[in-house]
Design a protein around this motif. Structure first.
Motif, mmCIF file in Angstrom:
data_model
loop_
_atom_site.group_PDB
_atom_site.id
_atom_site.type_symbol
_atom_site.label_atom_id
_atom_site.label_comp_id
_atom_site.label_asym_id
_atom_site.label_seq_id
_atom_site.Cartn_x
_atom_site.Cartn_y
_atom_site.Cartn_z
ATOM 1 N N VAL A 89 0.832 -1.207 0.000
ATOM 2 C CA VAL A 89 0.000 0.000 0.000
ATOM 3 C C VAL A 89 0.869 1.260 0.000
ATOM 4 O O VAL A 89 0.549 2.259 -0.652
ATOM 5 N N LEU A 90 1.994 1.195 0.723
ATOM 6 C CA LEU A 90 2.900 2.347 0.784
ATOM 7 C C LEU A 90 3.797 2.462 -0.444
ATOM 8 O O LEU A 90 4.635 3.362 -0.526
ATOM 9 N N GLY A 91 3.653 1.528 -1.381
ATOM 10 C CA GLY A 91 4.455 1.574 -2.597
ATOM 11 C C GLY A 91 5.852 1.012 -2.424
ATOM 12 O O GLY A 91 6.735 1.294 -3.250
ATOM 13 N N LEU A 92 6.075 0.237 -1.368
ATOM 14 C CA LEU A 92 7.377 -0.375 -1.122
ATOM 15 C C LEU A 92 7.346 -1.827 -1.590
ATOM 16 O O LEU A 92 6.422 -2.565 -1.277
ATOM 17 N N ASN A 93 8.351 -2.212 -2.332
ATOM 18 C CA ASN A 93 8.426 -3.565 -2.867
ATOM 19 C C ASN A 93 9.010 -4.500 -1.800
ATOM 20 O O ASN A 93 10.187 -4.383 -1.449
ATOM 21 N N PRO A 94 8.227 -5.430 -1.258
ATOM 22 C CA PRO A 94 8.763 -6.322 -0.219
ATOM 23 C C PRO A 94 9.893 -7.215 -0.717
ATOM 24 O O PRO A 94 10.759 -7.607 0.063
#
Length: 257
Positions: free
Chosen positions: A133-138
């Motif tokens: 959701v925060l636009g961070l790629n896990p």
């Protein structure tokens, strides 16, 4: 009979689906390795978790491995075979096979389980969804750094393990069988080949990949709450240790010709 066939078919389909999903997952993780190097501080943190915190348990396991190997060899050789061959056998065995595989087995239970349970808890508590959701790629921030750190640190720990195993073997041979330093290490040096160490490090690198990739895959795909975290952790340890044993045999067959 039909129920048995249906159950067997369901297991086969589930297994094949898991294998296919695993390779897609690994491919996605490898694609994000360059991005993980751009945020290398996260990889350094994982290297500390994997490597530095594992030194005490690796030290204990390696010392015991070298000591047991040396005692058994000295006992079996007795007065029939020169004691320098104890040093030769200890050096060869811990370098090529015992220390790489035992270090990996210990870390599969320690690091693999810990890594999987951490990621599994993040999955079931929707923290991984929050990353998206925060636009961070896990894959970039969570998974690839763990893979890089494990693949780097397990060979490093294996070198330490080999050194400790040989020293432990010498101490036992010297204290209980009165094998001198010069005799023991003459055997180690006389039969040493650089390829032995290279094979051990190749194995350690592959074992690191097994441990990290399984931990990340089963942890990332965890579902079903706390019970699901337990199942994923068990699957990680079982898959990791099984692959380590099979992979060690295959590499020995291919590299030690």
């Amino acid at each position: 009979m039909n129920m048995l066939a249906e159950g067997l078919g369901w297991l086969v389909r589930k297994f094949l689906h898991t294998i296919f999903s695993y390779f897609l997952f690994v491919w996605e993780m490898f694609k994000n390795i360059p991005g993980a190097f751009l945020n290398f501080h996260t990889t350094v943190e994982q290297m500390q978790n994997v490597g530095i915190t594992s030194i005490p348990v690796v030290f204990a396991a390696s010392m015991a491995t070298g000591a047991i190997m040396s005692w058994q060899l000295a006992y079996q050789f007795g007065d029939m075979i020169p004691m320098m061959f104890v040093g030769m056998a200890v050096g060869k065995s811990v370098m090529v096979e015992l220390c790489p595989i035992l270090t990996a087995m210990v870390l599969a239970g320690r690091i693999g389980a810990s890594m999987c349970s951490e990621l599994g808890t993040m999955a079931v508590t929707e923290q991984l969804d929050a990353y998206k959701v925060l636009g961070l790629n896990p894959y970039k921030f969570l998974l690839a750094p763990r893979l890089i750190a494990t693949v780097i640190m397990i060979p490093v720990l294996t070198v330490l393990s080999i050194f400790i195993g040989i020293v432990g073997g010498y101490e036992v041979a010297h204290l209980y069988k009165e094998v001198s330093f010069s005799v023991f290490f003459y055997g180690v040096r006389m039969f040493y080949q650089n390829w032995d160490l290279i094979v051990g490090l190749i194995k350690a690198t592959l074992y690191g990949y097994f441990i990290a990739s399984y931990a990340c895959f089963f942890g990332f795909t965890t579902h079903g709450g706390a019970e699901g975290v337990g199942r994923a952790t068990k699957a990680t340890v079982v898959a990791g240790m099984t692959s380590i044993l099979i992979g060690g045999f295959v590499l020995s067959k291919l590299l030690l010709i």
